[in-house]
Enzyme design. Structure first.
Site, PDB file in Angstrom:
ATOM      1  N   ARG A 207       0.393  -2.836  -9.129  1.00 34.19           N
ATOM      2  CA  ARG A 207       1.706  -2.215  -8.954  1.00 34.19           C
ATOM      3  C   ARG A 207       2.424  -2.823  -7.771  1.00 34.19           C
ATOM      4  NH1 ARG A 207       2.023  -0.378  -3.514  1.00 34.19           N
ATOM      5  NH2 ARG A 207       0.784   1.474  -3.132  1.00 34.19           N
ATOM      6  N   GLU A 315       7.814   7.755  -3.971  1.00 30.84           N
ATOM      7  CA  GLU A 315       7.904   7.371  -2.550  1.00 30.84           C
ATOM      8  C   GLU A 315       8.859   6.192  -2.342  1.00 30.84           C
ATOM      9  OE1 GLU A 315       4.105   7.261  -0.426  1.00 30.84           O
ATOM     10  OE2 GLU A 315       4.805   5.429   0.540  1.00 30.84           O
ATOM     11  N   ARG A 319       8.324   2.264  -8.559  1.00 27.99           N
ATOM     12  CA  ARG A 319       6.958   1.746  -8.525  1.00 27.99           C
ATOM     13  C   ARG A 319       6.781   1.097  -9.897  1.00 27.99           C
ATOM     14  NH1 ARG A 319       3.257   3.910  -4.449  1.00 27.99           N
ATOM     15  NH2 ARG A 319       4.458   3.555  -2.557  1.00 27.99           N
ATOM     16  N   CYS A 362       7.338   3.416   3.207  1.00 32.01           N
ATOM     17  CA  CYS A 362       6.234   3.506   4.161  1.00 32.01           C
ATOM     18  C   CYS A 362       5.911   2.105   4.670  1.00 32.01           C
ATOM     19  CB  CYS A 362       5.019   4.116   3.467  1.00 32.01           C
ATOM     20  SG  CYS A 362       3.627   4.419   4.570  1.00 32.01           S
ATOM     21  N   THR A 364       3.295   0.901   5.458  1.00 32.62           N
ATOM     22  CA  THR A 364       2.007   0.416   4.962  1.00 32.62           C
ATOM     23  C   THR A 364       2.169  -0.497   3.743  1.00 32.62           C
ATOM     24  OG1 THR A 364       1.719   2.316   3.511  1.00 32.62           O
ATOM     25  CG2 THR A 364       0.783   2.488   5.705  1.00 32.62           C
ATOM     26  N   ARG A 371      -0.330  -3.395  -4.814  1.00 37.80           N
ATOM     27  CA  ARG A 371      -1.690  -2.879  -4.811  1.00 37.80           C
ATOM     28  C   ARG A 371      -2.305  -3.296  -6.137  1.00 37.80           C
ATOM     29  NH1 ARG A 371      -4.279   1.553  -6.231  1.00 37.80           N
ATOM     30  NH2 ARG A 371      -6.206   1.733  -5.039  1.00 37.80           N
ATOM     31  N   ARG A 402     -10.714   4.106  -3.324  1.00 37.84           N
ATOM     32  CA  ARG A 402     -10.092   5.395  -3.607  1.00 37.84           C
ATOM     33  C   ARG A 402     -10.803   6.051  -4.772  1.00 37.84           C
ATOM     34  NH1 ARG A 402      -3.525   4.322  -3.793  1.00 37.84           N
ATOM     35  NH2 ARG A 402      -3.304   3.777  -1.594  1.00 37.84           N
ATOM     36  N   GLU A 407      -4.623   8.044  -4.337  1.00 33.76           N
ATOM     37  CA  GLU A 407      -4.835   8.225  -2.903  1.00 33.76           C
ATOM     38  C   GLU A 407      -5.372   9.633  -2.605  1.00 33.76           C
ATOM     39  OE1 GLU A 407      -1.159   7.753  -0.812  1.00 33.76           O
ATOM     40  OE2 GLU A 407      -2.146   6.961   0.979  1.00 33.76           O
TER      41      GLU A 407
HETATM   42  N1  ARG Z   1       2.386   9.430   5.749  1.00 34.17           N
HETATM   43  C1  ARG Z   1       1.022   9.550   5.376  1.00 34.17           C
HETATM   44  C2  ARG Z   1       0.165   9.347   6.622  1.00 34.17           C
HETATM   45  O1  ARG Z   1       0.667   8.877   7.584  1.00 34.17           O
HETATM   46  C3  ARG Z   1       0.626   8.569   4.276  1.00 34.17           C
HETATM   47  C4  ARG Z   1       0.637   7.127   4.660  1.00 34.17           C
HETATM   48  C5  ARG Z   1       0.129   6.110   3.654  1.00 34.17           C
HETATM   49  N2  ARG Z   1       0.265   6.501   2.288  1.00 34.17           N
HETATM   50  C6  ARG Z   1       1.375   6.343   1.559  1.00 34.17           C
HETATM   51  N3  ARG Z   1       1.357   6.819   0.346  1.00 34.17           N
HETATM   52  N4  ARG Z   1       2.441   5.730   2.009  1.00 34.17           N
HETATM   53  O2  ARG Z   1      -0.993   9.666   6.633  1.00 34.17           O
END
Ligand code: ARG
Length: 450
Positions: A207, A315, A319, A362, A364, A371, A402, A407
């Site tokens: 994804r 999010e 996606r 995010c 991350t 991913r 996971r 998640e």
């Molecule tokens: N905001 C959450 C944390 O800081 C999730 C972070 C990573 N996961 C995500 N789906 N972006 O723990």
């Protein structure tokens, strides 16, 4: 960020008191705004002390505090929190640091940088930090609200990003899906064939997170933005549905949409791992505003063969994913690449940053937003129902583990886990898929040894 709590409390008490007694939120003079900043520091100090107080062990490690100052500041904090929401969130950020010193958001929040910003940028920074400020168990705790946040607030975000992605120097991200450029890591013929690693038909999924450059990121979208974005995407899906390579349907959660599905059908899609869960239940997303106006503007496109799926309004705006039960990883990777190109041609550019690659809510997911995962059985490494050993073995191999439900879900009873390369930024798409293949090989060897 602050000096010791005790010193801070002493230093800010008189100013905080003055600021609280002269209605600070009404005033615009610059000396008052520095009063607010100091008062905010006082609030933060009190919040930190309060949370330490609750934790007796932590309390032992703290110097004895002048209880009179503590009490006075607690009173001031109450007054200020009502007068000025900014003080409240600054206090929450500082308390977050005391409660969870590893949280990336609060660890890198620097009050002097914050104070150097214009009022507009200050508000933008606090909006990004709200999730971690309200959820002290966050690992990261920060979400961008606008695609430009990463560049406009770079002195802050760069620290966050480099910490999370473990990049010591300047981030230099390159987008590259071309497997020919990693030919030396591929088996002869270029096929990443899992049967060569002793696996049979395997569930595989790749994804990417993508956001449209023309809208705010999900945390800052109004209900109208969400509805408009969904309408834009429906135009894209109509073209895909016409195309024999895709076909399929769009399913909307928006009440009154011509594509609206029943609650029962939505639940069926969630159970089948096709559609995402009710985001309002995710407190990190809820605090960030990402789950707001649920379920408006949310939906998902599913191709006729169910192997290509696009989530709308989770999010990230989108996606985009390909999945298949098969043996050759190239199938899902190549299909995803061509589907992303097709979509971008129809819906306009995806948000992209010069430094950080594809922009995601995010930090991350920045960079590739990718991913790439497979489900594999590692019963020995997960014996006793715990994933601790599997995670310990996987981490140095650059893999994340996971549960099968995504998640934060538990591992399967038969020892089936979802594994994926952890890196997303400063790694190329083509390298991620090689890393997955090599990771599976290494993890299977560890399983044999266990
Ligand atoms: N905001 C959450 C944390 O800081 C999730 C972070 C990573 N996961 C995500 N789906 N972006 O723990």
């Amino acid at each position: 960020m602050f000096r010791t709590v005790k010193e801070t409390a002493r230093a800010v008490a008189p100013v905080a008191k003055r600021a609280a007694s002269s209605n600070v939120s009404q005033s615009t003079s610059s000396s008052s705004s520095s009063n607010i900043a100091l008062a905010a520091a006082g609030v933060a100090a009190v919040t930190a002390l309060t949370s330490m107080n609750e934790n007796k062990k932590a309390m032992c490690a703290v110097e004895p505090v002048d209880m009179a100052i503590l009490k006075e500041l607690a009173e001031i904090k109450k007054v200020l929190a009502n007068l000025d929401p900014t003080s409240k969130i600054l206090g929450q950020i500082e308390a977050g640091l005391a409660a969870n010193p590893d949280m990336i958001m609060s660890k890198h929040f620097d009050l002097s940088y914050y104070n150097s910003l214009s009022d507009g940028l200050k508000a933008r920074l606090l909006a990004c930090c709200k999730s971690g400020a309200e959820n002290h168990d966050s690992g990261v705790g920060v979400y961008a609200m606008q695609p430009s946040d990463y560049d406009d607030l770079k002195p802050y975000f760069d620290k966050v990003i480099r910490d999370y992605h473990k990049i010591p120097n300047e981030v230099k991200h390159v987008t590259n899906w071309d497997l020919a450029t990693v030919a030396d890591r591929l088996p002869a013929g270029g096929k990443l064939d899992l049967t060569k690693l002793g696996l049979g038909v395997t569930s595989m999924r790749v994804r990417v997170g993508r956001n449209l450059a023309s809208y705010p990121l999900p945390g800052a979208m109004t209900k109208e933005d969400r509805l408009n974005m969904e309408s834009d995407m429906v135009k894209v899906f109509k073209e895909l549905i016409e195309d024999p390579a895709y076909g399929g349907n769009y399913y909307s959660l928006t009440p009154g949409s011509p594509y609206e599905v029943s609650e029962k059908f939505y639940q069926y899609l969630v159970k089948s791992h096709i559609m995402f869960k009710d985001m309002a239940a995710d407190t990190y997303l809820a605090s960030a505003g990402i789950a707001s106006s649920w379920p408006f503007g949310r939906g998902c496109y599913v191709s006729a063969d169910k192997g290509f799926i696009v989530w709308v309004g989770e999010e990230d705006h989108l996606r985009i994913m390909c999945m298949k039960k098969a043996t050759v990883l190239n199938d899902v990777f190549d299909r995803l690449k061509s589907a992303c190109d097709t979509m971008e041609r129809i819906c306009g550019n995806f948000a992209h940053s010069k430094s950080y690659g594809y922009v995601t809510s995010c930090p991350t997911n920045l960079g590739t937003g990718m991913r790439a995962s497979v489900h594999i059985k590692i019963p020995k490494l997960t014996a006793g129902g715990s994933d601790a050993k599997a995670k310990a073995v996987a981490r140095p191999l650059g893999l994340s583990i996971r549960g099968m439900g995504g998640e934060h879900t538990p591992i399967g009873a038969d020892g089936t886990v979802d594994i994926s390369p952890s890196a997303r930024l400063q790694i190329q798409e083509a390298e991620i898929i090689c890393a997955l293949y090599e990771g599976i090989k290494n993890l299977m060897e560890e399983e044999k040894k266990a």
